[in-house]
Structure formats: C-alpha cells, structure tokens
Design an enzyme around this catalytic site. Structure first.
Site, PDB file in Angstrom:
ATOM      1  N   SER A 127       0.816  -1.212   0.000  1.00  0.00           N
ATOM      2  CA  SER A 127       0.000   0.000   0.000  1.00  0.00           C
ATOM      3  C   SER A 127       0.850   1.264   0.000  1.00  0.00           C
ATOM      4  O   SER A 127       0.558   2.216  -0.719  1.00  0.00           O
ATOM      5  CB  SER A 127      -0.989   0.005   1.168  1.00  0.00           C
ATOM      6  OG  SER A 127      -0.370  -0.369   2.347  1.00  0.00           O
ATOM      7  N   TYR A 131      -4.246  -3.685  -2.528  1.00  0.00           N
ATOM      8  CA  TYR A 131      -3.772  -2.737  -1.510  1.00  0.00           C
ATOM      9  C   TYR A 131      -4.460  -1.378  -1.590  1.00  0.00           C
ATOM     10  O   TYR A 131      -4.579  -0.702  -0.575  1.00  0.00           O
ATOM     11  CB  TYR A 131      -2.255  -2.557  -1.640  1.00  0.00           C
ATOM     12  CG  TYR A 131      -1.483  -3.782  -1.218  1.00  0.00           C
ATOM     13  CD1 TYR A 131      -1.355  -4.113   0.131  1.00  0.00           C
ATOM     14  CD2 TYR A 131      -0.895  -4.618  -2.151  1.00  0.00           C
ATOM     15  CE1 TYR A 131      -0.664  -5.231   0.534  1.00  0.00           C
ATOM     16  CE2 TYR A 131      -0.193  -5.755  -1.756  1.00  0.00           C
ATOM     17  CZ  TYR A 131      -0.081  -6.047  -0.414  1.00  0.00           C
ATOM     18  OH  TYR A 131       0.605  -7.162  -0.020  1.00  0.00           O
ATOM     19  N   GLY A 172       5.998  10.853   8.263  1.00  0.00           N
ATOM     20  CA  GLY A 172       4.993  11.882   8.510  1.00  0.00           C
ATOM     21  C   GLY A 172       3.616  11.262   8.608  1.00  0.00           C
ATOM     22  O   GLY A 172       3.475  10.036   8.543  1.00  0.00           O
ATOM     23  N   LYS A 212       5.549   6.070  17.071  1.00  0.00           N
ATOM     24  CA  LYS A 212       4.100   6.365  17.032  1.00  0.00           C
ATOM     25  C   LYS A 212       3.307   5.095  16.742  1.00  0.00           C
ATOM     26  O   LYS A 212       2.155   4.961  17.164  1.00  0.00           O
ATOM     27  CB  LYS A 212       3.785   7.500  16.060  1.00  0.00           C
ATOM     28  CG  LYS A 212       4.093   7.221  14.598  1.00  0.00           C
ATOM     29  CD  LYS A 212       3.001   6.467  13.869  1.00  0.00           C
ATOM     30  CE  LYS A 212       3.495   5.873  12.577  1.00  0.00           C
ATOM     31  NZ  LYS A 212       2.468   5.167  11.799  1.00  0.00           N
ATOM     32  N   SER A 223      -5.286   2.805  10.108  1.00  0.00           N
ATOM     33  CA  SER A 223      -3.978   2.372  10.625  1.00  0.00           C
ATOM     34  C   SER A 223      -3.991   0.887  10.978  1.00  0.00           C
ATOM     35  O   SER A 223      -4.842   0.420  11.731  1.00  0.00           O
ATOM     36  CB  SER A 223      -3.600   3.193  11.865  1.00  0.00           C
ATOM     37  OG  SER A 223      -2.651   2.478  12.639  1.00  0.00           O
TER      38      SER A 223
HETATM   39  N1  LIG Z   1       0.570   1.876   4.522  1.00  0.00           N
HETATM   40  C1  LIG Z   1       0.815   3.074   5.042  1.00  0.00           C
HETATM   41  O1  LIG Z   1      -0.103   3.885   5.239  1.00  0.00           O
HETATM   42  C2  LIG Z   1       2.218   3.453   5.379  1.00  0.00           C
HETATM   43  C3  LIG Z   1       3.214   2.508   5.544  1.00  0.00           C
HETATM   44  N2  LIG Z   1       4.478   2.887   5.860  1.00  0.00           N
HETATM   45  C4  LIG Z   1       5.540   1.920   6.024  1.00  0.00           C
HETATM   46  O2  LIG Z   1       5.819   1.335   4.759  1.00  0.00           O
HETATM   47  C5  LIG Z   1       6.408   0.040   4.945  1.00  0.00           C
HETATM   48  C6  LIG Z   1       5.720  -0.927   4.000  1.00  0.00           C
HETATM   49  O3  LIG Z   1       4.390  -1.041   4.455  1.00  0.00           O
HETATM   50  P1  LIG Z   1       3.118  -1.181   3.527  1.00  0.00           P
HETATM   51  O4  LIG Z   1       3.379  -0.908   2.110  1.00  0.00           O
HETATM   52  O5  LIG Z   1       2.059  -0.395   4.159  1.00  0.00           O
HETATM   53  O6  LIG Z   1       2.844  -2.732   3.760  1.00  0.00           O
HETATM   54  P2  LIG Z   1       1.936  -3.701   2.935  1.00  0.00           P
HETATM   55  O7  LIG Z   1       1.670  -4.850   3.811  1.00  0.00           O
HETATM   56  O8  LIG Z   1       0.803  -2.959   2.348  1.00  0.00           O
HETATM   57  O9  LIG Z   1       2.889  -4.134   1.727  1.00  0.00           O
HETATM   58  C7  LIG Z   1       4.102  -4.768   1.924  1.00  0.00           C
HETATM   59  C8  LIG Z   1       4.638  -5.191   0.576  1.00  0.00           C
HETATM   60  O10 LIG Z   1       5.870  -5.865   0.765  1.00  0.00           O
HETATM   61  C9  LIG Z   1       5.801  -7.142   0.141  1.00  0.00           C
HETATM   62  N3  LIG Z   1       6.616  -8.077   0.904  1.00  0.00           N
HETATM   63  C10 LIG Z   1       6.272  -8.802   1.976  1.00  0.00           C
HETATM   64  N4  LIG Z   1       7.310  -9.565   2.377  1.00  0.00           N
HETATM   65  C11 LIG Z   1       8.321  -9.305   1.518  1.00  0.00           C
HETATM   66  C12 LIG Z   1       9.623  -9.788   1.372  1.00  0.00           C
HETATM   67  N5  LIG Z   1      10.129 -10.685   2.200  1.00  0.00           N
HETATM   68  N6  LIG Z   1      10.365  -9.274   0.379  1.00  0.00           N
HETATM   69  C13 LIG Z   1       9.879  -8.362  -0.468  1.00  0.00           C
HETATM   70  N7  LIG Z   1       8.641  -7.878  -0.401  1.00  0.00           N
HETATM   71  C14 LIG Z   1       7.871  -8.352   0.584  1.00  0.00           C
HETATM   72  C15 LIG Z   1       4.331  -7.499   0.114  1.00  0.00           C
HETATM   73  O11 LIG Z   1       4.074  -8.422  -0.909  1.00  0.00           O
HETATM   74  C16 LIG Z   1       3.718  -6.142  -0.157  1.00  0.00           C
HETATM   75  O12 LIG Z   1       3.741  -5.845  -1.529  1.00  0.00           O
HETATM   76  C17 LIG Z   1       6.237  -0.283   6.434  1.00  0.00           C
HETATM   77  O13 LIG Z   1       7.448  -0.072   7.080  1.00  0.00           O
HETATM   78  C18 LIG Z   1       5.205   0.742   6.911  1.00  0.00           C
HETATM   79  O14 LIG Z   1       5.397   1.086   8.276  1.00  0.00           O
HETATM   80  C19 LIG Z   1       4.818   4.199   6.009  1.00  0.00           C
HETATM   81  C20 LIG Z   1       3.879   5.179   5.841  1.00  0.00           C
HETATM   82  C21 LIG Z   1       2.509   4.874   5.509  1.00  0.00           C
HETATM   83  O1  LIG Z   2       2.558   5.212   9.057  1.00  0.00           O
HETATM   84  C1  LIG Z   2       1.381   5.307   8.799  1.00  0.00           C
HETATM   85  C2  LIG Z   2       0.694   6.613   8.723  1.00  0.00           C
HETATM   86  O2  LIG Z   2       1.600   7.670   8.767  1.00  0.00           O
HETATM   87  C3  LIG Z   2       0.577   4.107   8.587  1.00  0.00           C
HETATM   88  O3  LIG Z   2       0.279   3.554   9.802  1.00  0.00           O
HETATM   89  P1  LIG Z   2      -0.027   2.001   9.902  1.00  0.00           P
HETATM   90  O4  LIG Z   2       1.214   1.291   9.489  1.00  0.00           O
HETATM   91  O5  LIG Z   2      -0.431   1.784  11.311  1.00  0.00           O
HETATM   92  O6  LIG Z   2      -1.172   1.739   8.942  1.00  0.00           O
END
Ligand SMILES: NC(=O)C1=CN([C@@H]2O[C@H](COP(=O)(O)OP(=O)(O)OC[C@H]3O[C@@H](n4cnc5c(N)ncnc54)[C@H](O)[C@@H]3O)[C@@H](O)[C@H]2O)C=CC1
Ligand SMILES: O=C(CO)COP(=O)(O)O
Length: 379
Positions: free
Chosen positions: A19, A57, A145, A200, A263
């Site tokens: 996502s 996503y 952020g 956070k 979240s």
């Molecule tokens: N979703 C949000 O609103 C926000 C997320 N983040 C951060 O972004 C980072 C990624 O999170 P999201 O995209 O939200 O997670 P997500 O769960 O939506 O996506 C994770 C992605 O990584 C892939 N993945 C899983 N295991 C893997 C592996 N071993 N090797 C390569 N790819 C793999 C999954 O297939 C998926 O495409 C996290 O650290 C999160 O804290 C930061 C700001 C906002």
């Molecule tokens: O980092 C995020 C918003 O800034 C997303 O929070 P979550 O990983 O809890 O969905």
C-alpha cells in the site's frame, strides 16, 4: 501496454508494491517522475501495467500512466535517479542483498519509506541500508509523517519530512516527492525522523487496545500525550533533536495513526483489546503492522539508555499475554507506590528527561528574543 520510461521525465524506482510503495509511486509520478515499481508477484506487476490498479492494496484507486511495474529488480533499478524502499522492515536486509549489485555503480539517493526497526539488531532502516549497501550515509534519506496510504492515494492533502544527513540529498528527494496534494519538508535529523515513525506505531497499538476494551477519550488523550513524552525521551536519548518529535514525523504522525481506523497498528491493537491473542492478530492482519515487531527491540534500547516507557511496556505485556488489556493506562498500574511526578520532567530520566518541556522552552525563548521560529522541519 508498454513499460518503457518516458524519456522526458526523471526515472525513479520504488522497491515494494504494497500500500505505501504503490502510493509513494503515485506521489512521485504525479510530481513529474517516470516511476518503475518492483513488485514481488508478477500478477501484481501485470495489474499495475495493464489496469493501472493495485486492487488488493489500494482498492478503487486509478494509478497514473507514468507509473509502471516489473517483477524484475534489475529492470526496476535500471537508470533510476532515486531509489525508494518500501518492504516490511524485517524483510529489508534480504532485499538489499539483491539490490546491492544492481546499484553498485550508481550514486543515486536511497530513500527508506519504512517505519520499523530490525527485530534482531534493533537497527533503524537507514542503518540497515548503510550496512548492506556499504554506501556513504550522505546518500541515504528517510521519509516520514502523517501518511496513511489510502488517504494520500485519494489525493487528500498532507505533508511529510524527508531527512538525510546531507541537506543536498534531502532537498533533492523532497523536490522529487512533492505535488499538489503532497508537500515534503526537510531536516537533517535522521534519528528523530525515523524513530518518530517507529514509536508512534507503538502508541497507536496502545490506542487500539483502548478502543478494543471500550475505554473513552480521556484514556486515549492521556495515552497520546504521555506517549509523546515517551517518544521524545526515547528518541532524544538516542541522539534525536526534540523538535523533530514535535513535528510531522512525531506529533503529526502520532495524531494520524492514533485516530484512524485505516492504521494497521491501531487495528492490531483493537483486536488485542477485544481479546484476540498475538498469534490470532498476526493471522488476521493482511497488511504490515510494524509496531508488533518493533516493541521488543525498542524496549531493549530504552533499557540500555535508562529511559522509562510505561506505555510501550504495557503493549509488550499485552502482546505477551501477561497483562489483561483492560489494565491499559497511561501509567503502569502496578507501580502504585510511585511518588507524584512532575508532568513534564520525564521523571528525571538519564538523558532524555524533560525533552518536550525543554523544546517548548527553547521555542518560547526564541520568540521572546525575536529569533523567529524554533528549529525544525523547513520546506
Ligand atoms: N501503509 C501506510 O499507510 C504506510 C506505511 N508505511 C511503512 O511502509 C512500509 C511498508 O508497508 P506497507 O506498504 O504499508 O505494507 P503492505 O503490507 O501494504 O505491503 C508490503 C509489501 O511488501 C511485500 N513483501 C512482503 N514480504 C516481503 C519480502 N520478504 N520481500 C519483499 N517484499 C515483501 C508485500 O508483498 C507487499 O507488496 C512499512 O514499514 C510501513 O510502516 C509508512 C507510511 C505509511
Ligand atoms: O505510518 C502510517 C501513517 O503515517 C501508517 O500507519 P499504519 O502502518 O499503522 O497503517
């Protein structure tokens, strides 16, 4: 549909098409870049290329034409002027091992979009990047952020901080990562910016627990307020500037994550508060909730720096199944023989104590003496 870069646009790569990776790709594309995403699963790369969607996503979101995807890391990274990383924190190191030989001749900035620490080592993502890529730390940046992905994908306005030890790198990345609905500020406090995002999440799990057990706004407000003190004391003890924790990467993200049902950390906490076990919660979560893996290493670092984190400690106990979620409070209810504490002094902690109060005082002093605004994120 072709997956060739538009020659008129600067090329960037985003590693990870979950996502946040996909949303950040859209931010970059809407800011004028030609974006190549690396998606682990070929069918997801195909959907992004052909349908301009990532329905798992980001349901309902149309992606820009200048955003493409490939299941081949080499293709994603080829010619990239900037490389953005957005995989789960626990998977970063293994992915970097594959990235390294592909960008060894490049000096492109490498940007962490992640908000976790490595469970095994307690390292921040920028530290893992530096270790695995053996690169100049001035090339590394982090973004953080109040950035709930789905809201941004719907083009609802928000802001973030891009932080790097090198002002030049932070500026270059911030120029690329901005558009009409996304404004990037910059700072050089990488430690504070990264820990803001990590910490956070832990407070958001606590707030989710409060929601899950059915407590109201007083409990949440006191946990958020004391949580910010805990975050600041911890981060300052690790070398962060207190101002950073009052900015977008600290307070800003804390508010967004604690308030929003979007979240995942908040959602995981709510399930725990409803009585699900840690294992059940992990099974139910379809997306990454970084806070669950960060709790233990953060508490270990806190102990090493002699910083009290009663709220994070309670989250750990609930995760471990050693505390009834209904006992959650802004303080440890087992510490009932404590002397009354000054609210802002942080209990006289080793190095971080009183950081929030000191930063407020510094800001007031600056205003009093006509020094303009306090230091912090600047556009
Ligand atoms: N979703 C949000 O609103 C926000 C997320 N983040 C951060 O972004 C980072 C990624 O999170 P999201 O995209 O939200 O997670 P997500 O769960 O939506 O996506 C994770 C992605 O990584 C892939 N993945 C899983 N295991 C893997 C592996 N071993 N090797 C390569 N790819 C793999 C999954 O297939 C998926 O495409 C996290 O650290 C999160 O804290 C930061 C700001 C906002
Ligand atoms: O980092 C995020 C918003 O800034 C997303 O929070 P979550 O990983 O809890 O969905």
């Amino acid at each position: 549909m072709s997956r060739r870069h538009d020659a008129d646009r600067p090329r960037v790569a985003v590693v990870g098409a979950g996502s946040w990776g996909t949303t950040f790709g859209k931010i970059l594309a809407d800011g004028g870049a030609s974006v190549m995403m690396w998606a682990r699963r070929p069918e997801l790369a195909h959907e992004i290329n052909e349908a301009k969607r990532n329905s798992q996503y980001l349901p309902g979101i149309n992606l820009p034409r200048s955003m493409m995807a490939t299941p081949h890391l080499s293709e994603a990274l080829e010619g990239a002027e900037q490389v953005f990383l957005s995989v789960p924190s626990q998977a970063l190191r293994e992915n970097l091992k594959a990235v390294r030989p592909l960008i060894s001749s490049s000096d492109a900035p490498v940007v962490s979009l992640m908000k976790g620490v490595e469970r095994r080592t307690g390292l921040r993502m920028s530290q893992v990047i530096q270790q695995e890529l053996h690169c100049d730390p001035a090339r590394i940046a982090v973004a953080s952020g109040p950035n709930l992905a789905l809201e941004i994908a719907r083009e609802q306005p928000t802001a973030a901080v891009i932080s790097s030890l090198s002002q030049e790198t932070a500026d270059a990345v911030a120029r690329r990562a901005r558009n009409g609905y996304f404004r990037s500020f910059v700072n050089t406090d990488v430690i504070g910016t990264e820990f803001g995002g990590v910490l956070k999440n832990l407070i958001a799990v606590a707030i989710g627990i409060v929601d899950g057990v059915g407590y109201g706004e007083n409990t949440k407000a006191s946990i958020i307020t004391r949580g910010l003190v805990e975050m600041t004391d911890f981060a300052v003890a690790q070398g962060a500037h207190p101002e950073t924790l009052q900015g977008l990467a600290g307070l800003g993200d804390l508010i967004a994550t604690c308030q929003s049902p979007l979240s995942r950390n908040n959602t995981a906490g709510r399930l725990l508060g409803q009585g699900y076990s840690f294992q059940d919660v992990v099974k139910q979560m379809e997306q990454t909730a970084e806070g669950l893996a960060s709790v233990a290493p953060i508490l270990q670092l806190a102990r090493g720096a002699d910083v009290d984190m009663p709220i994070v400690e309670q989250v750990k106990r609930v995760l471990d199944g050693t505390m009834d979620p209904r006992e959650i409070a802004p303080h440890l209810t087992t510490d009932d023989d404590d002397e009354p504490q000054g609210e802002r002094t942080g209990n006289g902690q080793a190095r971080g104590g009183g950081a929030v109060w000191r930063s407020i005082q510094r800001a007031l002093d600056q205003l009093r003496h006509g020094g303009g605004s306090a230091a912090g994120d600047r556009p």
